[in-house]
Enzyme design. Structure first.
Site, PDB file in Angstrom:
ATOM      1  N   TRP A 174       0.658  -1.300  -0.038  1.00 13.44           N
ATOM      2  CA  TRP A 174      -0.054  -0.022   0.023  1.00 13.44           C
ATOM      3  C   TRP A 174       0.900   1.278  -0.007  1.00 13.44           C
ATOM      4  O   TRP A 174       0.659   2.235  -0.751  1.00 13.44           O
ATOM      5  CB  TRP A 174      -1.105  -0.172   0.980  1.00 13.44           C
ATOM      6  CG  TRP A 174      -2.055  -1.140   0.985  1.00 13.44           C
ATOM      7  CD1 TRP A 174      -2.289  -2.083   1.876  1.00 13.44           C
ATOM      8  CD2 TRP A 174      -2.968  -1.029  -0.027  1.00 13.44           C
ATOM      9  NE1 TRP A 174      -3.179  -2.853   1.345  1.00 13.44           N
ATOM     10  CE2 TRP A 174      -3.798  -2.243   0.377  1.00 13.44           C
ATOM     11  CE3 TRP A 174      -3.235  -0.328  -1.137  1.00 13.44           C
ATOM     12  CZ2 TRP A 174      -4.864  -2.684  -0.549  1.00 13.44           C
ATOM     13  CZ3 TRP A 174      -4.459  -0.667  -1.882  1.00 13.44           C
ATOM     14  CH2 TRP A 174      -5.071  -2.053  -1.723  1.00 13.44           C
ATOM     15  N   ASP A 197      -1.284   6.770   6.625  1.00 14.24           N
ATOM     16  CA  ASP A 197      -2.390   5.733   6.019  1.00 14.24           C
ATOM     17  C   ASP A 197      -2.710   4.873   7.250  1.00 14.24           C
ATOM     18  O   ASP A 197      -1.725   3.958   7.456  1.00 14.24           O
ATOM     19  CB  ASP A 197      -1.948   5.181   4.665  1.00 14.24           C
ATOM     20  CG  ASP A 197      -2.997   4.154   4.428  1.00 14.24           C
ATOM     21  OD1 ASP A 197      -4.168   3.877   4.954  1.00 14.24           O
ATOM     22  OD2 ASP A 197      -2.614   3.473   3.181  1.00 14.24           O
ATOM     23  N   LYS A 218     -12.993  -0.882   7.137  1.00 14.55           N
ATOM     24  CA  LYS A 218     -12.183  -1.999   7.777  1.00 14.55           C
ATOM     25  C   LYS A 218     -12.668  -1.764   9.584  1.00 14.55           C
ATOM     26  O   LYS A 218     -13.041  -2.866  10.031  1.00 14.55           O
ATOM     27  CB  LYS A 218     -10.929  -2.195   7.869  1.00 14.55           C
ATOM     28  CG  LYS A 218     -10.465  -2.007   6.445  1.00 14.55           C
ATOM     29  CD  LYS A 218      -8.912  -2.041   6.082  1.00 14.55           C
ATOM     30  CE  LYS A 218      -8.764  -1.840   4.625  1.00 14.55           C
ATOM     31  NZ  LYS A 218      -8.970  -3.033   3.677  1.00 14.55           N
TER      32      LYS A 218
END
Ligand SMILES: Cc1ncc(COP(=O)(O)O)c(C=O)c1O
Length: 369
Positions: free
Chosen positions: A104, A173, A197
């Site tokens: 990511w 992030d 999430k």
């Protein structure tokens, strides 16, 4: 007949608290006596203004966010932020430092290369098992910001502590570990997280940004990605993802009712401890490649390592099929790494993880006979 109890270990979209889903169901057709549902209501209505402001206030209280940080509810997901971050922040010097610890952060760095000079702080690697020792980190003194992915969802790599950036604004992030522990805002310039999430349904992305970093967007920055415009308009510049924000607001209530972030962190330690301890007790039959100090509390990837390595694929398939028979779903590892992955987000209960740990032990014992 009652449906089989499902234990959802999916990486996202992921399990939501049952109480929240039940409340959504109760309120869906007629929101608080207004005669219409939240899905049909104007985002300019007084009712929605209350939800938008209320969600911001609750988040500020849960995370203890200082007044000089703005809270934005945006769209475009984590991937949208891979572009938004450089579009809004790289303009200061044209350069940014990226600490790549998994796929990511690597994708974020690639995206940023379109908008400025990206410096890779760590030596290149294909095996993401946690950052190397600090003497191998190479920062650029005049970077506009330093970027990290606080928890790499695919590789299961999480920072145990906030990296020191020597005064350069840190951008993180936190898509997969948001609201699972407290945050020291004195160490960050900006934080973002997709909701799907730990905090709600897909559709809303939370950005928390220090005010002095606004007003610096590149001229090409699209309006919907522009933090300054979105902050000025209280995330109501255009139609927001109303339903996602409404559900997220309910999840904030749920987290508070459970004891807040201290409790979420305690549970995440207990839950991940159950899985890592099972790996130790089963003597290497289950193996997580990540260095101990960087192991995630939230996403745990692992492989089965049988004495006869040729049997790995067969055993992993058997493990996943047996888990499904017991109602334990979405345990397959990410397509890029294979194996097994357990995602232990806030709504996943300690008892669910205990059931998984018991199954791992039983499976090991049967396979070792
Ligand atoms: C840490 C992290 N960042 C970014 C993303 C991308 O998010 P989205 O699918 O919302 O673009 C994900 C998705 O799983 C993620 O886990």
């Amino acid at each position: 007949m009652a449906a089989k109890k499902i234990l959802n270990f999916g990486a996202g979209p992921a399990k939501l608290p049952q109480e929240v889903l039940q409340k959504v169901q109760r309120e869906l057709i007629d929101y608080h006596g207004e005669g219409i549902s939240i899905l049909e209501m104007s985002h300019r209505s007084k009712t929605y203004a209350g939800i938008n402001d209320g969600a911001q206030q609750k988040l500020r209280l849960l995370l203890n966010i200082p007044e000089n940080f703005k809270i934005l509810f945006l769209q475009g997901g984590g991937t949208g932020q891979f572009a938004s971050v450089p579009l809004n922040l790289i303009g200061k010097t044209g350069k940014a430092d990226y600490i790549v610890t998994g796929n990511w952060s690597r994708l974020a760095a690639k995206e940023a290369e379109q908008y400025g000079k990206v410096n890779y702080v760590l030596p290149e690697t294909k095996t993401f098992i946690g950052p190397p020792p600090k003497d191998q980190w190479k920062f650029t003194p005049d970077a506009s910001y330093v970027y990290i992915c606080d928890n790499e969802t695919v590789y299961g790599v999480e920072y145990p502590e906030v990296p020191d950036t020597n005064g350069v604004p840190l951008v993180a992030d936190m898509s997969s570990n948001f609201l699972t522990r407290t945050i020291d805002f004195s160490k960050y310039g900006a934080i973002f997280a997709g909701a799907q999430k730990n905090v709600g349904p897909a559709g809303v992305t939370i950005v928390i940004i220090r005010e002095d970093l606004l007003n610096n967007a590149l001229p090409v920055c699209p309006t919907v990605l522009n933090y300054t415009i979105m902050a000025r308009d209280n995330s109501l510049h255009n139609t927001p993802p109303v339903f996602s924000i409404y559900v997220m607001d309910l999840v904030f209530n749920w987290i508070k009712s459970q004891g807040g972030l201290k409790e979420m962190n305690r549970r995440s330690q207990v839950k991940s401890g159950l899985i890592y301890d099972t790996m130790i007790a089963t003597k290497g039959f289950y193996s997580c490649p990540v260095n101990k100090s960087s192991r995630s509390r939230i996403n745990i990837p692992f492989r089965i390592v049988p004495a006869d390595v040729a049997k790995q694929a067969e055993l992993e398939e058997k493990f996943l099929a047996g888990a499904e028979d017991l109602g334990m779903i979405q345990l397959k590892g990410h397509r890029s790494v294979g194996g097994i992955r357990a995602s232990l987000y806030n709504a996943v209960g300690v008892e669910d993880v205990q059931a998984l740990a018991d199954y791992m032990t039983n499976f090991y014992e049967t396979a070792s006979k």
